[in-house]
Scaffold this active site. Structure first.
Site, mmCIF file in Angstrom:
data_model
loop_
_atom_site.group_PDB
_atom_site.id
_atom_site.type_symbol
_atom_site.label_atom_id
_atom_site.label_comp_id
_atom_site.label_asym_id
_atom_site.label_seq_id
_atom_site.Cartn_x
_atom_site.Cartn_y
_atom_site.Cartn_z
ATOM 1 C CG HIS A 11 -22.784 -26.676 19.746
ATOM 2 N ND1 HIS A 11 -23.722 -26.943 20.691
ATOM 3 C CD2 HIS A 11 -23.442 -26.917 18.315
ATOM 4 C CE1 HIS A 11 -25.009 -27.023 20.091
ATOM 5 N NE2 HIS A 11 -24.646 -27.020 18.841
ATOM 6 N N GLY A 12 -19.043 -25.826 21.973
ATOM 7 C CA GLY A 12 -17.507 -25.958 22.452
ATOM 8 C C GLY A 12 -16.857 -27.196 21.713
ATOM 9 C CG ASN A 35 -20.157 -28.979 29.882
ATOM 10 O OD1 ASN A 35 -19.202 -28.214 30.080
ATOM 11 N ND2 ASN A 35 -21.129 -28.600 29.400
ATOM 12 C CG ASN A 185 -25.507 -26.902 28.988
ATOM 13 O OD1 ASN A 185 -24.701 -25.823 29.359
ATOM 14 N ND2 ASN A 185 -25.423 -27.539 27.866
ATOM 15 N NE ARG A 355 -21.218 -23.342 24.165
ATOM 16 C CZ ARG A 355 -21.936 -22.478 23.631
ATOM 17 N NH1 ARG A 355 -21.357 -21.178 23.530
ATOM 18 N NH2 ARG A 355 -22.936 -22.613 23.026
ATOM 19 N NE ARG A 370 -20.449 -25.215 29.426
ATOM 20 C CZ ARG A 370 -20.892 -25.597 28.175
ATOM 21 N NH1 ARG A 370 -22.136 -25.567 28.149
ATOM 22 N NH2 ARG A 370 -20.026 -26.090 27.290
ATOM 23 C CB CYS A 740 19.627 -63.026 57.918
ATOM 24 S SG CYS A 740 18.379 -61.945 58.811
ATOM 25 C CG HIS A 840 21.251 -58.938 55.153
ATOM 26 N ND1 HIS A 840 20.803 -60.154 54.540
ATOM 27 C CD2 HIS A 840 20.291 -58.573 56.143
ATOM 28 C CE1 HIS A 840 19.755 -60.610 55.308
ATOM 29 N NE2 HIS A 840 19.489 -59.942 56.124
#
Length: 910
Positions: A11-12, A35, A185, A355, A370, A740, A840
């Protein structure tokens, strides 16, 4: 490093082994191997975690019974159709064990596929075979450029793969097990729901296990939502994972649905309390807060689409790789030639993990990898690293300029002033610096030499950089006209008005204006210093926010969070704000700044230690309360009067000829440019009092009517609250000044034939000056210089107003003096003790301010004064910079921007 070990990982996201085998700090790794939604869990789920912390002492439900009931209600099935697990892996092992008891001995997997299917089957004693080997259609650079997966070629290939899957299932023996993932997958291939339903209905003597771990990203609904309890197929198990789409991988949460008899068997394979309290709380939120879930889902899907397009486009620019169409949140690609140690080099040399798909059945020798969809800037890093390893040219993308952003725990936390201070520090250190605030809501504005209107604070910040103010520094300015709506100023010019709700619809257009303005400014700068607005933790506004964290991400800015300790609750505000940050926002976050502190800062050490322990971020500075610094505040009308630098005093002894001048500033509901009067408030000979009601006004020497964004409405409010009549009464003994909008109010009438401000075409004024003012759509935006005033000398400043004023002939009152330029243009009028001007910034001029004070003092029979408090911007900016340098860890801030700190005055290159 044990390269074989790295290649054989199932697995990652295995940070532990990466660190153990390479020594790389996991915090420095950019992980594309898993993922999971890169933004982290959404805010509405974070709140579930916080709310349930105190429930950890209680056991959760043995089998997540409350979640089964919610699932049944949501999906139209029975509670007994569902089983919840500690992630989908646990469910696969349990369901395979239950299927073995159901006499299934052989299963067929559409490969390449998630390795846990085969592992779980073999652990249960079920033989795992390959149903079919199929990858997604390849896509060329042309398709990647437009993400066009609906073109005829890809559609035909997709239909052909569907046909092959159907034929392979048809060829299986009766009572076969079939494992399918949708999307698949690692390939990302998708079978449309209508086709899946046909296959399942056609093959009633096959049993299907359908994994929908990534279905939310695909554009298809879960197949679970297409059935009712009457139509749910008895030959189907649907496995759902909630960890990928909602970034809950560390909590582990999944569920499955199938016929009640099989669900009971699967449940019996699982231990009690296998779903923890946090997981149950999160699932409850997902199943009950449908509006939030739907809004978040739409947003996440759109983000994934845009980010995936970005990754496809960048990968397609690399020679030597093939891309495969994906309907998920990851992309499969293969190298066209063998590149030894490609994955290891990416990890060890570039600190990027993807991956390695060599352990997927059928991909052992195909050089397939991947990559998960993440953020565009990270995609560029990945693709540049791949290009480097494959000896390609790097992906062309402009590097963001070093930048610092100041966010606040609230409005008036001191962001504007501190931004100016950092601008001055970096400028002193030899850098070319530009300030930037994407959107500003303020009634304190000024005018550039180009006649563009922008926030007064950004004008000061520009001067701190020794730069000419430019509306690109404040591309969007909102000027509130009512409690519900504002005038919109874009790049210095009004483009209309909008109610708050309507304004949100313009955000996309305004964001493009802001982003372009930022890019153009960054081209001419070494360092950009950005200011946020209000608080980034306004949850109701965050989705539409273009000025705080979205801008920080765009600029890739090092962010600081400023809190005003003088108002109290600063550490709670720090913690609360930090908790709203996403994972990506946390990466940009550098530390905290405590502002406006009085006392011994060492006493704050326990609070700072606690804050660092919770957040992992330090307080980088405790900035003391700075007295008598002549820099205008910005955000709140009346903020000047709440600031500690102005000490409220008792009304003076009126018999004392040397007393202070008592000045009443009338605080309209929409008072604008109140900073015009800050120089007066800083004078030791003046007491400036904000007046909100007839009870506050007393017997002042000078009454000031300042600017207003809604002149007619504010004038009518003065009539309603009694201040109008009271001012007329006091005009017999007090000096009156209008600036103003105040000038227009002091006239006989205000005409609005085009309904610029109000439905009324005529509003009666104080009639203290023989003037009639008419509103026009075209706004007057002008810098004025060398205007001769009725006192000695000349003044300068700027005009911002819609109205034009004219003298009325045949009136009993007569104008006695004018504010005139060399071309005899009129900028103001005097009539006995009533003065008014459109300019101003009048009081920024030290000479005029002193002369005017003495003129009023003479009118009131007071002794003149000879000294004054210099209102010098340069002196204040340098003083501010010195204070920040002394009390802030500038080395840490320079380092956070990727720059070496510099000693003041050095001019070495970046």
């Amino acid at each position: 490093m044990n390269k074989n070990l790295l290649l054989q990982q199932s697995h990652g996201g295995d940070f532990y082994h990466w660190n153990k085998e390479t020594g790389i700090d996991p915090n420095t790794l950019l992980d594309f191997s898993v993922n999971v939604r890169p933004d982290g869990m959404p805010d509405f789920l974070k709140s579930s975690i916080i709310k349930n912390i105190n429930n950890l002492a209680r056991y959760p439900s043995p089998h997540a019974e409350e979640l089964k009931e919610l699932c049944a209600k949501n999906h139209g099935l029975e509670p007994d159709n569902f089983v919840f697990g500690n992630g989908s892996n646990e469910l696969f092992q349990a369901l395979c064990a239950a299927l073995f008891e159901e006499k299934y001995r052989t299963a067929y997997i559409a490969e390449p596929a998630f390795s846990e299917y085969r592992f779980s089957l073999e652990k249960a004693g079920i033989e795992a075979k390959t149903l079919i080997f199929c990858l997604s259609p390849q896509i060329c650079a042309e398709h990647a450029e437009h993400f066009d997966f609906s073109n005829d070629t890809i559609q035909e290939e997709q239909h052909e793969i569907n046909r092959k899957i159907d034929n392979a299932i048809s060829a299986l023996p009766a009572n076969s097990l079939v494992f399918l993932a949708n999307p698949a997958n690692p390939s990302g291939f998708l079978i449309k729901n209508n086709k899946l339903m046909q296959i399942i209905a056609k093959h009633k003597d096959r049993f299907f296990v359908l994994d929908e771990a990534f279905i939310e990203y695909s554009g298809e609904e879960s197949l679970l939502d297409t059935f009712s309890k009457q139509t749910f197929p008895p030959n189907l198990i649907i496995v759902r994972s909630l960890t990928k789409f909602y970034a809950l991988a560390g909590i582990r949460l999944g569920y499955l649905a199938c016929n009640e008899k099989l669900a009971s068997k699967i449940q019996n394979k699982l231990p009690a309390w296998n779903v923890n309290s946090f997981a149950i709380a999160l699932a409850k939120t997902l199943f009950t807060q449908k509006e939030q879930v739907q809004a978040d889902s739409q947003k996440t899907k759109q983000q994934n689409f845009e980010r995936k397009l970005d990754l496809y486009q960048k990968l397609s620019q690399i020679n030597g790789i093939k891309l495969y169409a994906s309907w998920a949140n990851y992309i499969l690609f293969s190298l066209e030639r063998n590149c030894p140690h490609f994955w290891q080099n990416l990890l060890t040399k570039h600190h990027i993990s993807i991956r390695n798909c060599a352990n997927y059945l059928g991909l052992e020798n195909k050089n397939c990898y991947r990559a998960a969809v993440r953020f565009p800037a990270e995609h560029t890093k990945l693709c540049n690293a791949i290009a480097n390893i494959l000896h390609n040219s790097p992906i062309r993308e402009k590097k963001k300029k070093p930048s610092l952003m100041l966010l606040g725990t609230s409005s008036n936390a001191g962001k504007s002033v501190l931004t100016a201070g950092f601008c001055r520090i970096f400028t002193q250190d030899g850098y070319t610096v530009r300030p930037f605030k994407a959107q500003n809501m303020s009634l304190n504005s000024g005018v550039t030499v180009k006649g563009e209107e922008m926030g007064r604070a950004q004008i000061v910040q520009a001067k701190a950089c020794n730069a000419e103010p430019d509306s690109k520094m404040n591309p969007i300015l909102l000027k509130p006209q009512t409690d519900m709506g504002s005038q919109i100023i874009a790049l210095g010019k009004p483009i209309g008005t909008a109610l708050a709700r309507d304004y949100y619809e313009k955000k996309s257009e305004l964001w493009e204006i802001a982003a372009k303005a930022y890019d153009e400014l960054a081209e001419e700068a070494d360092i950009m210093v950005l200011e946020g607005a209000g608080s980034p933790a306004e949850i109701n506004l965050k989705a539409h926010d273009i000025v705080n964290l979205k801008m920080a991400e765009y600029a890739q800015a090092s962010t600081l969070l400023v809190g005003d300790i003088d108002r109290g609750g600063v550490y709670a505000s720090f913690l609360g704000t930090w908790q709203t940050f996403t994972a990506q926002e946390e990466k940009l976050f550098t530390g905290f700044l405590v502002n406006r502190f009085r006392g011994d800062s060492s006493l704050l050490a326990p609070a700072h230690e606690y804050l660092e322990n919770i957040t992992g971020k330090k307080v980088l500075g405790v900035i003391p309360f700075i007295k008598d610094i002549a820099l205008p505040e910005e955000d709140m009308a009346g903020a000047l009067w709440n600031a500690p630098k102005i000490v409220q005093e008792k009304i003076p002894d009126y018999a004392d000829k040397n007393r202070k001048l008592d000045i009443a500033l009338i605080m309209f509901g929409k008072i604008s440019n109140h900073t015009d009067f800050e120089p007066l408030a800083l004078e030791k000979h003046c007491l400036v009092r904000p007046v909100y009601s007839v009870h506050d006004i007393g017997s002042p020497d000078l009454i000031i009517l300042g600017g207003s964004k809604s002149v007619a409405a504010d004038l009518e409010e003065l009539k309603r609250n009694g201040l109008f009549d009271k001012i007329l009464e006091l005009a017999k003994s007090a000096f009156i000044l209008g600036i103003c909008g105040g000038l227009q109010m002091l006239g006989k009438e205000i005409l609005d034939p085009e309904h610029i401000e109000t439905e009324k075409e005529r509003t009666e004024g104080f009639n203290l000056l023989p003037l009639s003012s008419t509103f026009h759509k075209e706004k007057q935006l002008t810098l004025v210089e060398n205007v001769r005033c009725p006192l000695e000398g000349s003044v300068c400043g700027y005009e911002i107003h819609h109205g034009k004023s004219e003298e009325l002939p045949g009136t009993t009152k007569q104008i006695q003096g004018y504010f005139l330029d060399s071309e005899q243009n009129i900028y103001g009028y005097t009539c006995e003790n009533v003065w008014a001007s459109y300019i101003h910034g009048l009081f920024d001029n030290d000479v005029f301010r002193l002369n005017f004070i003495n003129h009023v003092r003479a009118f009131k029979g007071l002794n003149p004064v000879s000294d004054y408090t210099p209102y010098t911007l340069e002196t204040s900016l340098n003083k501010l910079a010195d204070v920040i340098r002394k009390h802030v860890d500038m080395d840490a801030i320079y380092q956070s921007m990727g720059l070496a700190s510099k000693k003041r005055g050095q001019n070495n290159a970046i």
